[in-house]
Motif scaffolding. Structure first.
Motif, PDB file in Angstrom:
ATOM      1  N   GLN A   1      60.258  15.691 -19.468  1.00 34.31           N
ATOM      2  CA  GLN A   1      59.128  15.844 -20.376  1.00 34.31           C
ATOM      3  C   GLN A   1      58.756  17.322 -20.469  1.00 34.31           C
ATOM      4  OE1 GLN A   1      55.301  14.163 -19.210  1.00 34.31           O
ATOM      5  NE2 GLN A   1      55.077  13.322 -21.266  1.00 34.31           N
ATOM      6  N   LEU A   2      58.636  17.813 -21.701  1.00 35.88           N
ATOM      7  CA  LEU A   2      58.210  19.184 -21.940  1.00 35.88           C
ATOM      8  C   LEU A   2      56.781  19.146 -22.466  1.00 35.88           C
ATOM      9  CD1 LEU A   2      58.997  22.166 -21.975  1.00 35.88           C
ATOM     10  CD2 LEU A   2      59.806  21.868 -24.314  1.00 35.88           C
ATOM     11  N   GLN A   3      55.837  19.549 -21.679  1.00 39.63           N
ATOM     12  CA  GLN A   3      54.420  19.492 -22.045  1.00 39.63           C
ATOM     13  C   GLN A   3      54.012  20.825 -22.662  1.00 39.63           C
ATOM     14  OE1 GLN A   3      52.253  18.441 -18.470  1.00 39.63           O
ATOM     15  NE2 GLN A   3      52.585  16.248 -18.808  1.00 39.63           N
ATOM     16  N   LEU A   4      54.088  20.870 -23.993  1.00 37.21           N
ATOM     17  CA  LEU A   4      53.741  22.100 -24.707  1.00 37.21           C
ATOM     18  C   LEU A   4      52.269  22.156 -25.085  1.00 37.21           C
ATOM     19  CD1 LEU A   4      56.836  22.383 -27.067  1.00 37.21           C
ATOM     20  CD2 LEU A   4      56.418  23.605 -24.929  1.00 37.21           C
ATOM     21  N   HIS A   5      51.594  20.978 -25.038  1.00 37.91           N
ATOM     22  CA  HIS A   5      50.204  20.945 -25.465  1.00 37.91           C
ATOM     23  C   HIS A   5      49.253  21.439 -24.369  1.00 37.91           C
ATOM     24  CE1 HIS A   5      50.884  17.250 -23.241  1.00 37.91           C
ATOM     25  NE2 HIS A   5      49.573  17.186 -23.015  1.00 37.91           N
TER      26      HIS A   5
ATOM     27  N   LEU B   1      58.868  19.094 -16.864  1.00 38.86           N
ATOM     28  CA  LEU B   1      58.833  18.116 -15.778  1.00 38.86           C
ATOM     29  C   LEU B   1      60.098  17.278 -15.784  1.00 38.86           C
ATOM     30  CD1 LEU B   1      55.953  17.898 -17.625  1.00 38.86           C
ATOM     31  CD2 LEU B   1      55.187  17.007 -15.449  1.00 38.86           C
ATOM     32  N   ALA B   2      60.495  16.792 -14.626  1.00 35.71           N
ATOM     33  CA  ALA B   2      61.648  15.903 -14.519  1.00 35.71           C
ATOM     34  C   ALA B   2      61.483  15.008 -13.307  1.00 35.71           C
ATOM     35  CB  ALA B   2      62.950  16.699 -14.409  1.00 35.71           C
ATOM     36  N   ALA B   3      62.007  13.792 -13.416  1.00 32.24           N
ATOM     37  CA  ALA B   3      61.943  12.843 -12.298  1.00 32.24           C
ATOM     38  C   ALA B   3      63.201  11.991 -12.282  1.00 32.24           C
ATOM     39  CB  ALA B   3      60.708  11.956 -12.417  1.00 32.24           C
ATOM     40  N   LEU B   4      63.653  11.666 -11.098  1.00 29.77           N
ATOM     41  CA  LEU B   4      64.753  10.723 -10.905  1.00 29.77           C
ATOM     42  C   LEU B   4      64.130   9.372 -10.580  1.00 29.77           C
ATOM     43  CD1 LEU B   4      67.811  10.237 -10.653  1.00 29.77           C
ATOM     44  CD2 LEU B   4      67.606  10.826  -8.230  1.00 29.77           C
ATOM     45  N   VAL B   5      64.400   8.365 -11.436  1.00 30.38           N
ATOM     46  CA  VAL B   5      63.727   7.075 -11.350  1.00 30.38           C
ATOM     47  C   VAL B   5      64.734   5.980 -11.032  1.00 30.38           C
ATOM     48  CG1 VAL B   5      62.274   5.408 -12.579  1.00 30.38           C
ATOM     49  CG2 VAL B   5      62.047   7.855 -13.062  1.00 30.38           C
TER      50      VAL B   5
ATOM     51  N   VAL C   1      68.486  10.399 -20.626  1.00 30.28           N
ATOM     52  CA  VAL C   1      67.380  11.335 -20.707  1.00 30.28           C
ATOM     53  C   VAL C   1      66.336  10.774 -21.643  1.00 30.28           C
ATOM     54  CG1 VAL C   1      66.674  13.656 -21.362  1.00 30.28           C
ATOM     55  CG2 VAL C   1      68.893  13.309 -20.290  1.00 30.28           C
ATOM     56  N   ILE C   2      65.089  10.693 -21.197  1.00 35.28           N
ATOM     57  CA  ILE C   2      63.988  10.244 -22.035  1.00 35.28           C
ATOM     58  C   ILE C   2      63.053  11.422 -22.255  1.00 35.28           C
ATOM     59  CG2 ILE C   2      61.963   8.760 -22.164  1.00 35.28           C
ATOM     60  CD1 ILE C   2      63.437   6.624 -20.844  1.00 35.28           C
ATOM     61  N   GLN C   3      62.841  11.760 -23.500  1.00 33.27           N
ATOM     62  CA  GLN C   3      61.949  12.857 -23.813  1.00 33.27           C
ATOM     63  C   GLN C   3      60.896  12.364 -24.799  1.00 33.27           C
ATOM     64  OE1 GLN C   3      63.824  16.364 -25.217  1.00 33.27           O
ATOM     65  NE2 GLN C   3      61.926  17.417 -25.686  1.00 33.27           N
TER      66      GLN C   3
END
Length: 356
Positions: free
Chosen positions: A161-165, A172-176, A338-340
């Motif tokens: 996830q790229l939090q630009l706001h 951010l990244a996570a292994l799930v 990859v989920i974005q």
């Protein structure tokens, strides 16, 4: 049209595919020719004598409309009794979307259960697969993760996830662990603007951290992304499309490589034996013995050449069978997903890559 081209069997087959789900349909003598009506009657007779099978369709939530080859067959749960064959099944609910799949109905009763709230939101048929969600909810529902694992048939997923706001943009990244809905490890970086090289390095450090667990100096860990590590789920049952097939062992290159290697080794051994008898023939002083030994050498040389030829044919056959197999439906146990989240658009995009 098929009848006019003298393809009556194809015309009857086409009529039969319609009559499988529309047995009550009658052609009017006013609108159709006598020949067409005759073909229709023959198709109806064939369908009436065809073996039949049962299809049980259930959905959660219930009261979803079931269509078989475009014909409305009622609301779920429903039990259908139709001729055996392949059908297009479409299930849709006014509030929870729709799903479509091909089903093979045989003499053995078939049961299909769908979780419409989840499957109706998953669209894997687009160039970039997506999961529809409400605009107010950018993260996936927690109980959807194990369903996603069963649907995609994978075990682990990398969520990015790229939090630009935010005031200070973050990567951010996570292994799930999708099967049990728990975060294995997660980390994030504060993005340095206008520095593409640093972003690439941070991305590489994140990937290394997810794989090895070793965090870089600037990395922060422990931020939750969509799931709590304490959440656990029972692995859900999900209907797997029958068209999904694993690559069979006899269509892999390594199977034929092993067989080719065996024949190649046999050919080399035979060649050595032939060379041995050839030398013995040259050393022999007896004419009859020399001829007999040379004949033996020729036999072993023939065996060697046959072994080489079979080895080459096996390797070529293995490669052809391997590369002509349709890998699009292969189970991707080792896939990386990859989920974005698409911020502000109410959807989550999936990019699916696999290797065999």
């Amino acid at each position: 049209a098929l009848s006019g081209l003298k393809k009556e069997s194809a015309a009857i087959h086409t009529f039969s595919s319609i009559l499988r789900t529309r047995h009550e349909m009658i052609l009017s003598k006013k609108d159709y020719s006598p020949k067409t009506i005759t073909l229709w009657s023959r198709a109806r007779e064939i369908v009436s004598k065809s073996p039949r099978g049962k299809l049980v369709v259930e959905s959660s939530p219930p009261d979803a409309t079931v269509e078989l080859d475009g014909k409305d067959m009622g609301k779920t749960p429903v039990i259908l009794d139709v001729p055996v064959g392949r059908y297009h099944l479409h299930i849709h609910h006014t509030d929870h979307g729709a799903i479509s799949r091909l089903v093979n109905i045989s003499s053995i009763a078939k049961r299909i259960r769908v979780q419409l709230e989840f499957e109706g939101a998953v669209d894997l048929c687009r160039a970039i697969a997506s999961i529809k969600s409400e605009k107010s909810q950018l993260l996936l529902k927690a109980n959807w993760w194990p369903w996603l694992a069963a649907k995609l048939r994978i075990r682990k997923l990398v969520a990015v996830q790229l939090q630009l706001h935010a005031k200070r943009p973050r990567l951010l990244a996570a292994l799930v662990d999708l099967e049990w809905g728990r975060v294995i490890r997660q980390g994030w970086f504060e993005v340095r603007k206008d520095d593409e090289t640093s972003i690439k390095k941070d991305s590489a450090d994140l990937a290394r951290f997810l794989v090895t667990g070793q965090a870089a100096s600037r990395m922060k860990t422990g931020l939750r992304i969509g799931l709590s590590p304490s959440l656990t789920f029972n692995k859900p049952e999900i209907q797997v499309d029958e068209s999904v097939k694993l690559r069979p062992w006899y269509r892999t290159w390594w199977t034929f490589s092993i067989a080719s290697g065996v024949f190649m080794i046999g050919g080399i051994a035979s060649h050595l034996v032939a060379d041995y008898y050839s030398r013995q023939s040259e050393l022999s002083t007896n004419a009859n013995s020399r001829v007999e030994t040379m004949d033996t050498s020729h036999v072993w040389l023939g065996v060697a050449i046959g072994g080489y030829a079979i080895a080459g044919a096996l390797m070529a056959t293995g490669l052809v069978l391997h590369f002509t197999f349709d890998d699009s439906a292969q189970e991707a146990e080792e896939s990386a997903v990859v989920i974005q989240p698409a911020m502000g658009q109410g959807s989550v995009w999936l990019s699916i890559r696999g290797r065999f």
